[in-house]
Design a protein around this motif. Structure first.
Motif, short mmCIF file in Angstrom:
data_model
loop_
_atom_site.label_atom_id
_atom_site.label_comp_id
_atom_site.label_asym_id
_atom_site.label_seq_id
_atom_site.Cartn_x
_atom_site.Cartn_y
_atom_site.Cartn_z
N GLN A 1 1.08 -1.34 0.08
CA GLN A 1 -0.22 -0.02 -0.37
C GLN A 1 0.46 1.33 -0.04
O GLN A 1 2.36 1.34 0.64
CB GLN A 1 -0.95 -0.17 1.34
CG GLN A 1 -2.00 1.16 1.55
CD GLN A 1 -2.90 1.09 2.53
OE1 GLN A 1 -2.44 0.42 3.87
NE2 GLN A 1 -3.67 1.54 2.58
N LEU A 2 0.59 2.46 -0.36
CA LEU A 2 0.75 3.29 -0.49
C LEU A 2 -0.19 4.72 -0.91
O LEU A 2 -1.19 4.78 -1.53
CB LEU A 2 1.71 4.05 -2.31
CG LEU A 2 2.87 5.21 -2.27
CD1 LEU A 2 3.57 5.49 -1.77
CD2 LEU A 2 2.99 5.24 -4.04
N LYS A 3 0.19 6.04 -0.21
CA LYS A 3 -0.70 6.78 0.73
C LYS A 3 -0.07 7.68 1.14
O LYS A 3 0.92 7.75 1.68
CB LYS A 3 -1.57 6.16 2.01
CG LYS A 3 -2.83 6.75 2.27
CD LYS A 3 -3.46 5.95 3.90
CE LYS A 3 -4.53 4.84 3.65
NZ LYS A 3 -5.12 5.23 4.43
N ASN A 4 -0.37 9.19 0.61
CA ASN A 4 -0.28 9.82 0.51
C ASN A 4 -1.68 10.97 1.27
O ASN A 4 -2.91 10.84 0.47
CB ASN A 4 0.42 10.74 -0.63
CG ASN A 4 1.74 11.81 -0.44
OD1 ASN A 4 1.61 12.29 1.12
ND2 ASN A 4 2.18 12.27 -1.12
N GLU B 1 -6.50 12.66 0.04
CA GLU B 1 -5.88 11.35 0.36
C GLU B 1 -6.13 10.84 -1.03
O GLU B 1 -7.03 10.66 -1.54
CB GLU B 1 -6.21 11.24 1.85
CG GLU B 1 -5.70 9.73 2.04
CD GLU B 1 -5.77 9.10 3.13
OE1 GLU B 1 -6.48 7.48 2.56
OE2 GLU B 1 -5.85 9.22 3.89
N TRP B 2 -4.87 10.37 -1.65
CA TRP B 2 -4.35 9.39 -2.87
C TRP B 2 -3.86 8.13 -1.80
O TRP B 2 -2.52 8.10 -1.17
CB TRP B 2 -3.88 9.85 -3.51
CG TRP B 2 -2.88 9.07 -4.56
CD1 TRP B 2 -4.25 8.13 -5.86
CD2 TRP B 2 -2.30 8.04 -5.10
NE1 TRP B 2 -4.20 7.45 -6.45
CE2 TRP B 2 -2.40 7.49 -6.45
CE3 TRP B 2 -1.45 8.52 -4.76
CZ2 TRP B 2 -1.65 6.58 -6.68
CZ3 TRP B 2 -0.65 7.34 -5.40
CH2 TRP B 2 -0.05 7.01 -6.35
N ASN B 3 -4.93 6.94 -1.78
CA ASN B 3 -4.28 5.65 -1.64
C ASN B 3 -3.95 4.99 -3.08
O ASN B 3 -5.34 4.76 -3.93
CB ASN B 3 -4.97 4.83 -1.00
CG ASN B 3 -4.99 4.14 -0.32
OD1 ASN B 3 -3.83 3.24 -0.02
ND2 ASN B 3 -5.78 2.96 0.31
N LEU B 4 -2.91 3.98 -3.34
CA LEU B 4 -2.69 2.52 -3.98
C LEU B 4 -2.34 0.91 -3.21
O LEU B 4 -1.39 1.46 -2.58
CB LEU B 4 -1.55 2.82 -5.07
CG LEU B 4 -1.43 2.32 -6.09
CD1 LEU B 4 -2.36 2.25 -7.33
CD2 LEU B 4 -0.24 3.16 -7.49
N PHE B 5 -3.12 0.37 -4.15
CA PHE B 5 -3.32 -1.13 -3.11
C PHE B 5 -3.36 -2.41 -3.79
O PHE B 5 -3.07 -1.64 -5.41
CB PHE B 5 -3.73 -1.20 -2.19
CG PHE B 5 -5.44 -0.70 -2.51
CD1 PHE B 5 -6.50 -1.83 -3.46
CD2 PHE B 5 -6.00 0.25 -2.27
CE1 PHE B 5 -7.20 -1.93 -2.88
CE2 PHE B 5 -7.15 0.45 -3.26
CZ PHE B 5 -8.19 -0.41 -3.39
N GLY B 6 -2.21 -3.34 -3.90
CA GLY B 6 -2.44 -4.65 -4.27
C GLY B 6 -2.30 -5.73 -3.55
O GLY B 6 -1.90 -5.32 -2.15
N VAL C 1 -6.07 -5.17 -7.30
CA VAL C 1 -5.37 -3.82 -7.07
C VAL C 1 -5.93 -2.82 -7.61
O VAL C 1 -7.16 -3.33 -7.66
CB VAL C 1 -3.97 -3.22 -8.85
CG1 VAL C 1 -2.97 -4.45 -8.72
CG2 VAL C 1 -4.67 -3.75 -10.02
N GLY C 2 -5.87 -1.41 -6.70
CA GLY C 2 -6.94 -0.35 -6.75
C GLY C 2 -6.59 0.34 -5.62
O GLY C 2 -5.05 0.58 -5.95
N SER C 3 -7.15 1.71 -6.22
CA SER C 3 -6.80 3.36 -6.22
C SER C 3 -8.14 3.43 -5.36
O SER C 3 -8.60 3.72 -5.99
CB SER C 3 -5.94 3.72 -7.71
OG SER C 3 -5.34 4.84 -6.97
N ASP C 4 -7.70 4.77 -4.35
CA ASP C 4 -9.00 5.65 -4.56
C ASP C 4 -7.90 6.85 -3.58
O ASP C 4 -7.15 6.82 -3.51
CB ASP C 4 -9.59 4.83 -2.72
CG ASP C 4 -8.72 4.67 -1.72
OD1 ASP C 4 -8.11 5.53 -0.95
OD2 ASP C 4 -8.16 3.50 -1.16
#
Length: 164
Positions: A9-12, A23-28, A42-45
């Motif tokens: 997960q990558l979150k900023n 807030e942006w989140n990329l995950f897998g 995989v996803g992003s929000d």
């Protein structure tokens, strides 16, 4: 059946102003499924939140949009998009709208590829709340359905104090 799965997960979070954040989140994730094949998701929000710094204790707005895509055992890609917005307009009242679109690019695989919801919430105290929700679902093979739900939530016992 000792399968190992992994999650990344990558979150900023960015402060857009004194009143708002983004807030942006990329995950897998990846792991073995019951058919002993490896599945990947995989996803992003993206989430926007606003609460006025002056006089905004009982007013707020939050919007989230999310997309997820998976490669199941059949190896056909299947994704889904969801978006919702919530507005608090008084001390104990808020409204919410939500839209879900599942089965991208194969809506027939999702069964119910589309759903719209509207909700109103009232929380007379920190120990109880009422939610009235309307849902419309549009299945791929049968007529659409409508549902109205009333939920009453109660909390009993001690819980830690919080500012929110």
């Amino acid at each position: 059946a000792n399968a190992l799965a992994g999650v990344a997960q990558l979150k900023n979070l960015w402060d857009l102003s004194e009143d708002s954040t983004l807030e942006w989140n990329l995950f897998g994730t990846s792991g073995k499924n019951p058919s002993d094949r490896t599945s990947h998701v995989v996803g992003s929000d993206l989430t926007f939140k606003w609460r006025p710094s002056v006089g905004g204790k009982y007013r707020s707005l939050a919007w989230t949009g999310e997309y997820m895509e998976g490669i199941p055992a059949s190896r056909e890609r299947l994704g889904g998009l969801s978006s919702w917005i919530q507005y608090q307009f008084a001390e104990r009242w808020w409204i919410q709208a939500r839209y879900d679109h599942l089965g991208i690019p194969h809506p027939e695989a999702a069964g119910i590829p589309r759903r719209e919801s509207a909700l109103v919430g009232f929380f007379p105290s920190e120990f109880s709340g009422y939610r009235l929700q309307y849902d419309h679902q549009a299945p791929t093979v049968s007529p659409s359905s409508h549902a109205l739900t009333l939920q009453w939530t109660i909390s009993i016992g001690a819980h830690p104090a919080h500012a929110y």
